[in-house]
Write a protein that holds these residues in place. Structure first.
Motif, PDB file in Angstrom:
ATOM      1  N   LEU A  89     -11.131   5.514  -5.120  1.00  0.00           N
ATOM      2  CA  LEU A  89      -9.679   5.418  -4.980  1.00  0.00           C
ATOM      3  C   LEU A  89      -8.992   6.148  -6.124  1.00  0.00           C
ATOM      4  N   GLY A  90      -9.526   5.994  -7.328  1.00  0.00           N
ATOM      5  CA  GLY A  90      -8.937   6.652  -8.485  1.00  0.00           C
ATOM      6  C   GLY A  90      -8.938   8.161  -8.345  1.00  0.00           C
ATOM      7  N   LEU A  91     -10.062   8.720  -7.896  1.00  0.00           N
ATOM      8  CA  LEU A  91     -10.141  10.176  -7.712  1.00  0.00           C
ATOM      9  C   LEU A  91      -9.205  10.638  -6.601  1.00  0.00           C
ATOM     10  N   THR A  92      -9.084   9.824  -5.558  1.00  0.00           N
ATOM     11  CA  THR A  92      -8.146  10.152  -4.476  1.00  0.00           C
ATOM     12  C   THR A  92      -6.710  10.142  -4.988  1.00  0.00           C
ATOM     13  N   LEU A  93      -6.378   9.109  -5.767  1.00  0.00           N
ATOM     14  CA  LEU A  93      -5.033   9.020  -6.342  1.00  0.00           C
ATOM     15  C   LEU A  93      -4.766  10.179  -7.304  1.00  0.00           C
ATOM     16  N   ALA A 120       0.826  -1.207   0.000  1.00  0.00           N
ATOM     17  CA  ALA A 120       0.000   0.000   0.000  1.00  0.00           C
ATOM     18  C   ALA A 120       0.860   1.257   0.000  1.00  0.00           C
ATOM     19  N   GLU A 121       2.025   1.170   0.650  1.00  0.00           N
ATOM     20  CA  GLU A 121       2.924   2.326   0.723  1.00  0.00           C
ATOM     21  C   GLU A 121       3.564   2.648  -0.627  1.00  0.00           C
ATOM     22  N   ALA A 122       3.563   1.689  -1.541  1.00  0.00           N
ATOM     23  CA  ALA A 122       4.204   1.899  -2.848  1.00  0.00           C
ATOM     24  C   ALA A 122       3.284   2.568  -3.860  1.00  0.00           C
ATOM     25  N   VAL A 123       2.016   2.783  -3.485  1.00  0.00           N
ATOM     26  CA  VAL A 123       1.049   3.309  -4.451  1.00  0.00           C
ATOM     27  C   VAL A 123       1.329   4.772  -4.774  1.00  0.00           C
TER      28      VAL A 123
END
Length: 565
Positions: A313-317, A154-157
């Motif tokens: 998640l996509g919008l957050t990213l 998760a930290e690598a995202v």
């Protein structure tokens, strides 16, 4: 009234004659450009076909020596191009200058302009890398190589999106914008031919009518062929993967899981054949229809991932990715990894060669094609509107695609649903793998078939546009002389270039060839940056002294100073 001889600065050059043949096979073309360009491209193709072992060994040596030697050159050059674009847009005096006459209005509405920008240079790469790049950096990026992050955690995202946005953001579109501005500014303000050499007239003047100008246009044609070949290579591999996913047979794939020789040949015959027929028909209703179809299918696919995939998640990213990207942009734009003799530094250097250097060379090689296309649709806009529109809007579109589509693939991997089926798939198959896990089998088949259609339409419109742009360069800025035999030649050349390189060594062979081939044009791009700065600065000086800055004003000028221009 002031005598012209007493003025502190001369009016700009408004005439750059380029000899073209007026009869026969090369009617309307500059033979000094067309024939050498054809010879160079033909020699590359024959070398790959008839001497595959030698070609393969040469590419390996080039990959470890030439490319590594010039990696820092590509990185610093692209950073400079972005800075130049930003300065020209943000400085009030230069930003207000218009690409055309002072009172000229844009030919296209903003919506149509943005729609055409969307289709320029995004399509195939967006489909291949929307899942492929975030997943690649999710599995391996500089932080993972250093051991500070665990791969596929998760930290690598978030770091994955820093590097994804780095490659698909301001660097790409800043390169395209600068090349397009350098061409369009002199073409529409000074009535110079809409071709690459004209952009250097502010530096070299009338000498660009001769041998120097021929060399510049030849280099641009070869770079365009190699840049489009990378796009075609990616498209063909994903097209074959899609055909296999929709049940067209195992013959499409070789034992290694990549496209088989038969699949490559058949795909190229279909795709390049359709592109050549489209190019022969010109820019009529067929191409416009295909462009509209591209837009509709692309947005439908994006909405599908937003609703059925990991939209939140996509919008957050998207939001966090843009912030992280901007914060780290100055550092990452100038960062060059050095091999210190240990495994970690060697891996970092290789990562940068495989990703950043590859992209910067790709954008530079693709810039003659995309830059000329953008120039042709941007007449009448101010420099500020042009740069902000060309750089920011397509960048945001790429970011949205990468975040929403790639975010869905990453979420399926993080949740354990995918179980490595997406991340471990080949980059050409990852979008289809994501669809197969996200959707029911029947729906996945339908959507995958639509993606195959979208790939085909993107390839056809990209290749036929590239062929027409090449003929425009060969025709000294005019496309009326584009005869069908030359269209057939460039269509066949692209097919043989892509086919020979894919069969020789896959997409890596095309990638290495393109990076080397883009090198000569990279020096032209640097000169274009200097030329547009000089053109703008001198025009501002001319305005201050009442000297005309446009072709129309120069024709009407009688030597009196004026502030009207």
């Amino acid at each position: 009234m002031t005598d012209k001889a007493d003025l502190p600065i001369d009016p700009p050059i408004t005439d750059l004659p380029i000899d073209t043949h007026d009869a026969g096979f090369y009617d309307g073309f500059s033979r000094e450009v067309t024939i050498p360009a054809k010879i160079i491209v033909s020699v590359i193709i024959m070398w790959a076909i008839f001497f595959p072992v030698s070609a393969g060994e040469t590419l390996k040596v080039a990959n470890s020596t030439i490319i590594a030697t010039f990696s820092s050159w590509y990185i610093y050059l692209v950073a400079l191009l972005v800075v130049v674009c930003g300065a020209l847009a943000l400085i009030p005096q230069s930003g207000r200058l218009r690409i055309g006459a002072p009172d000229e209005k844009p030919e296209f509405s903003r919506f149509s302009w943005f729609a055409m920008l969307f289709g320029a240079g995004i399509g195939i790469g967006m489909l291949t890398y929307s899942t492929g790049e975030p997943l690649a950096h999710f599995s391996n990026n500089p932080d993972i190589i250093r051991g500070t992050l665990e791969a596929r955690s998760a930290e690598a995202v978030r770091p994955a999106y820093i590097y994804t946005f780095l490659h698909w953001g301001l660097a790409a579109w800043g390169t395209y914008a600068l090349v397009g501005l350098a061409i369009g500014y002199v073409a529409y303000r000074r009535d110079l031919p809409l071709t690459i050499r004209s952009s250097l007239a502010p530096i070299f003047g009338q000498s660009m009518s001769g041998i120097s100008g021929h060399v510049v246009d030849i280099v641009a044609v070869v770079a365009t062929i190699l840049g489009v070949s990378v796009t075609m290579g990616l498209g063909v591999e994903q097209f074959v993967a899609g055909l296999h996913r929709v049940g067209m047979g195992d013959w499409l794939l070789a034992d290694s899981g990549t496209a088989s020789t038969a699949a490559i040949v058949v795909s190229l015959l279909v795709l390049v054949g359709a592109s050549t027929l489209s190019a022969l028909s010109g820019v009529g209703r067929g191409i416009k229809w295909l462009s509209n179809l591209n837009m509709g299918l692309s947005f439908a696919l994006l909405v599908l991932f937003l609703v059925a995939g990991s939209g939140l998640l996509g919008l957050t990213l998207l939001a966090t990715g843009i912030w992280d990207y901007l914060v780290t942009l100055p550092t990452n734009s100038l960062l060059i990894f050095e091999d210190m003799g240990d495994d970690v530094s060697a891996a970092l250097v290789q990562w940068q060669l495989d990703w950043s250097v590859f992209y910067w060379a790709w954008w530079i090689a693709f810039a003659p094609f995309v830059g000329m296309f953008i120039a042709r649709i941007s007449r009448g806009r101010t420099i500020r509107e042009y740069i902000f529109g060309v750089v920011i809007v397509p960048s945001l579109m790429c970011f949205a695609w990468m975040a929403i589509v790639g975010g869905t693939a990453i979420d399926l991997e993080l949740s354990g649903v995918a179980g490595g089926a997406i991340a471990d798939a080949g980059i050409s198959d990852q979008l289809f793998a994501t669809l197969s896990i996200l959707l029911s089998p029947g729906l996945a088949l339908i959507v995958s078939a639509l993606v195959v259609v979208l790939l085909m339409t993107y390839l056809v419109t990209s290749v036929d546009s590239a062929i027409l742009i090449i003929n425009t360069i060969n025709g000294a800025g005019e496309d009326e002389g584009s005869r069908r035999y030359h269209i057939l030649f460039w269509g066949a050349a692209l097919a043989f270039m892509v086919g020979s390189m894919l069969i020789l060594g896959g997409i890596d062979a095309i990638r290495i060839t393109m990076i080397i081939g883009a090198l000569p044009f990279s020096f032209v791009v640097l000169l274009m940056a200097v030329a547009i700065i000089k053109a703008v600065v001198f025009d501002l000086i001319r305005k201050k002294h009442g000297v005309p800055t446009t072709a129309q004003a120069c024709q009407e000028w009688n030597g009196e100073v004026s502030t009207a221009d």
